[in-house]
Motif scaffolding. Structure first.
Motif, PDB file in Angstrom:
ATOM      1  N   PHE A 279     -47.638 -12.074 -10.639  1.00 44.75           N
ATOM      2  CA  PHE A 279     -46.345 -11.923  -9.968  1.00 44.75           C
ATOM      3  C   PHE A 279     -46.486 -11.141  -8.669  1.00 44.75           C
ATOM      4  O   PHE A 279     -47.065 -10.056  -8.632  1.00 44.75           O
ATOM      5  N   VAL A 280     -45.934 -11.710  -7.602  1.00 43.55           N
ATOM      6  CA  VAL A 280     -45.836 -11.033  -6.310  1.00 43.55           C
ATOM      7  C   VAL A 280     -44.392 -11.175  -5.846  1.00 43.55           C
ATOM      8  O   VAL A 280     -43.879 -12.289  -5.718  1.00 43.55           O
ATOM      9  N   GLY A 281     -43.734 -10.059  -5.620  1.00 46.73           N
ATOM     10  CA  GLY A 281     -42.341 -10.129  -5.199  1.00 46.73           C
ATOM     11  C   GLY A 281     -41.640  -8.811  -5.413  1.00 46.73           C
ATOM     12  O   GLY A 281     -42.271  -7.755  -5.520  1.00 46.73           O
TER      13      GLY A 281
ATOM     14  N   VAL B  85     -38.241  -2.507  -6.427  1.00 54.43           N
ATOM     15  CA  VAL B  85     -39.641  -2.203  -6.732  1.00 54.43           C
ATOM     16  C   VAL B  85     -40.495  -3.370  -6.249  1.00 54.43           C
ATOM     17  O   VAL B  85     -40.281  -4.517  -6.664  1.00 54.43           O
ATOM     18  N   GLN B  86     -41.424  -3.092  -5.361  1.00 55.59           N
ATOM     19  CA  GLN B  86     -42.339  -4.103  -4.848  1.00 55.59           C
ATOM     20  C   GLN B  86     -43.496  -4.271  -5.833  1.00 55.59           C
ATOM     21  O   GLN B  86     -44.065  -3.282  -6.302  1.00 55.59           O
ATOM     22  N   VAL B  87     -43.836  -5.526  -6.138  1.00 55.73           N
ATOM     23  CA  VAL B  87     -44.918  -5.803  -7.086  1.00 55.73           C
ATOM     24  C   VAL B  87     -45.913  -6.758  -6.434  1.00 55.73           C
ATOM     25  O   VAL B  87     -45.521  -7.771  -5.841  1.00 55.73           O
ATOM     26  N   ASP B  88     -47.185  -6.427  -6.552  1.00 54.87           N
ATOM     27  CA  ASP B  88     -48.239  -7.283  -6.014  1.00 54.87           C
ATOM     28  C   ASP B  88     -49.375  -7.348  -7.028  1.00 54.87           C
ATOM     29  O   ASP B  88     -50.279  -6.519  -7.041  1.00 54.87           O
ATOM     30  N   LYS B  89     -49.278  -8.318  -7.941  1.00 52.07           N
ATOM     31  CA  LYS B  89     -50.310  -8.565  -8.954  1.00 52.07           C
ATOM     32  C   LYS B  89     -50.695  -7.283  -9.705  1.00 52.07           C
ATOM     33  O   LYS B  89     -51.864  -6.914  -9.789  1.00 52.07           O
TER      34      LYS B  89
ATOM     35  N   TRP C  29     -42.461   1.632  -4.435  1.00 49.10           N
ATOM     36  CA  TRP C  29     -41.039   1.692  -4.119  1.00 49.10           C
ATOM     37  C   TRP C  29     -40.817   2.752  -3.052  1.00 49.10           C
ATOM     38  O   TRP C  29     -41.625   3.660  -2.870  1.00 49.10           O
ATOM     39  N   ASP C  30     -39.742   2.595  -2.328  1.00 50.07           N
ATOM     40  CA  ASP C  30     -39.345   3.557  -1.301  1.00 50.07           C
ATOM     41  C   ASP C  30     -37.932   3.992  -1.647  1.00 50.07           C
ATOM     42  O   ASP C  30     -36.954   3.338  -1.290  1.00 50.07           O
ATOM     43  N   TRP C  31     -37.845   5.095  -2.379  1.00 58.73           N
ATOM     44  CA  TRP C  31     -36.553   5.501  -2.930  1.00 58.73           C
ATOM     45  C   TRP C  31     -36.439   7.015  -2.899  1.00 58.73           C
ATOM     46  O   TRP C  31     -37.287   7.716  -3.456  1.00 58.73           O
ATOM     47  N   GLU C  32     -35.428   7.493  -2.241  1.00 50.65           N
ATOM     48  CA  GLU C  32     -35.164   8.923  -2.237  1.00 50.65           C
ATOM     49  C   GLU C  32     -34.181   9.230  -3.358  1.00 50.65           C
ATOM     50  O   GLU C  32     -32.966   9.115  -3.203  1.00 50.65           O
ATOM     51  N   ALA C  33     -34.737   9.599  -4.503  1.00 50.16           N
ATOM     52  CA  ALA C  33     -33.889   9.897  -5.653  1.00 50.16           C
ATOM     53  C   ALA C  33     -33.030  11.120  -5.364  1.00 50.16           C
ATOM     54  O   ALA C  33     -33.474  12.059  -4.696  1.00 50.16           O
ATOM     55  N   PRO C  34     -31.800  11.132  -5.834  1.00 53.27           N
ATOM     56  CA  PRO C  34     -30.937  12.307  -5.625  1.00 53.27           C
ATOM     57  C   PRO C  34     -31.566  13.567  -6.208  1.00 53.27           C
ATOM     58  O   PRO C  34     -32.353  13.508  -7.157  1.00 53.27           O
TER      59      PRO C  34
ATOM     60  N   PRO D 251     -35.441  -6.463  -7.955  1.00 56.99           N
ATOM     61  CA  PRO D 251     -34.347  -5.939  -7.131  1.00 56.99           C
ATOM     62  C   PRO D 251     -33.549  -4.829  -7.811  1.00 56.99           C
ATOM     63  O   PRO D 251     -33.424  -4.784  -9.038  1.00 56.99           O
ATOM     64  N   LYS D 252     -33.026  -3.946  -7.005  1.00 59.61           N
ATOM     65  CA  LYS D 252     -32.103  -2.929  -7.490  1.00 59.61           C
ATOM     66  C   LYS D 252     -30.965  -3.611  -8.246  1.00 59.61           C
ATOM     67  O   LYS D 252     -30.426  -4.618  -7.795  1.00 59.61           O
ATOM     68  N   GLY D 253     -30.620  -3.063  -9.408  1.00 61.30           N
ATOM     69  CA  GLY D 253     -29.551  -3.644 -10.207  1.00 61.30           C
ATOM     70  C   GLY D 253     -30.015  -4.671 -11.217  1.00 61.30           C
ATOM     71  O   GLY D 253     -29.206  -5.170 -12.006  1.00 61.30           O
TER      72      GLY D 253
END
Length: 201
Positions: free
Chosen positions: A143-145, A39-43, A48-53, A148-150
């Motif tokens: 927070f900018v960052g 998940v990308q966070v910018d303030k 997110w770029d996620w193809e959920a099943p 991560p998955k997991g």
């Protein structure tokens, strides 16, 4: 996390919490709910770029997180202006044995995370046919960052609903002797708890 660090107070290296079994055991207790994708966070902006099943049921979440209105934490210690209240969506159902509830809380000793999970107790021996979602207050507005998955977002511990019977008494006699001996042992040498008392988990 280093095992030792320099202490200006002692003018030497001392053991850190990495060598404290209760600290480490608490972090590993129960099981974790993990973030399913980056998940990308910018303030305060999340993407997110996620193809959920593909799902086979109605109403199943398709995003790793969603949001609550700040008004839902009004009057709580989490209220802070326009506090950003997240909800980490669940992709699991959890069923416990009869008489047990699920205590979900912020990952133990993880004050580095930019959010604070709201703790909750769910009777998961009864409620287990749908996922349990996990609300959290975002605490780092700058927070900018990447989350991560997991990454752990919730720590879950099954607990019995039956209340324990507590006994209170005066510390005296043999109990007082054992107390004094145990304290003396702990002060005399390192790792007494780990070697003599810690149990395999």
């Amino acid at each position: 996390m280093p095992a030792k660090a320099f202490s200006a107070l002692h003018d030497r290296d001392i053991r850190t919490v990495k060598q404290c079994p209760p600290f480490i055991d608490a972090m590993a207790h129960g099981f974790m709910i993990l973030l399913p994708c980056d998940v990308q966070v910018d303030k305060g902006s999340f993407s997110w770029d996620w193809e959920a099943p593909a799902t086979t049921v109605e109403g199943h979440p398709r995003a790793p997180l969603s949001f609550h209105p700040p008004a839902q934490v009004t009057g709580t210690p989490f209220e802070h202006g326009d506090a950003l209240v997240l909800k980490f969506n669940s992709f699991w159902t959890i069923e416990l044995e009869p008489g047990w509830s699920l205590f979900a809380t912020h990952p133990v000793n993880r004050h580095d995370l930019p959010f604070r999970l709201l703790s909750g107790l769910v009777d998961a021996d009864q409620f287990h046919d749908a996922g349990i979602n996990f609300p959290a207050v975002w605490t780092d507005e700058e927070f900018v960052g990447v989350l991560p998955k997991g990454m752990p977002v919730a720590q879950c511990m099954p607990v019995p609903r039956e209340r324990p019977v507590l006994h209170f008494d005066t510390l005296e006699g043999a109990a007082a002797t054992r107390y004094s001996q145990t304290v003396a042992d702990v002060l005399a040498a390192p790792n007494v708890y780990r070697k003599q008392y810690r149990q395999r988990k």
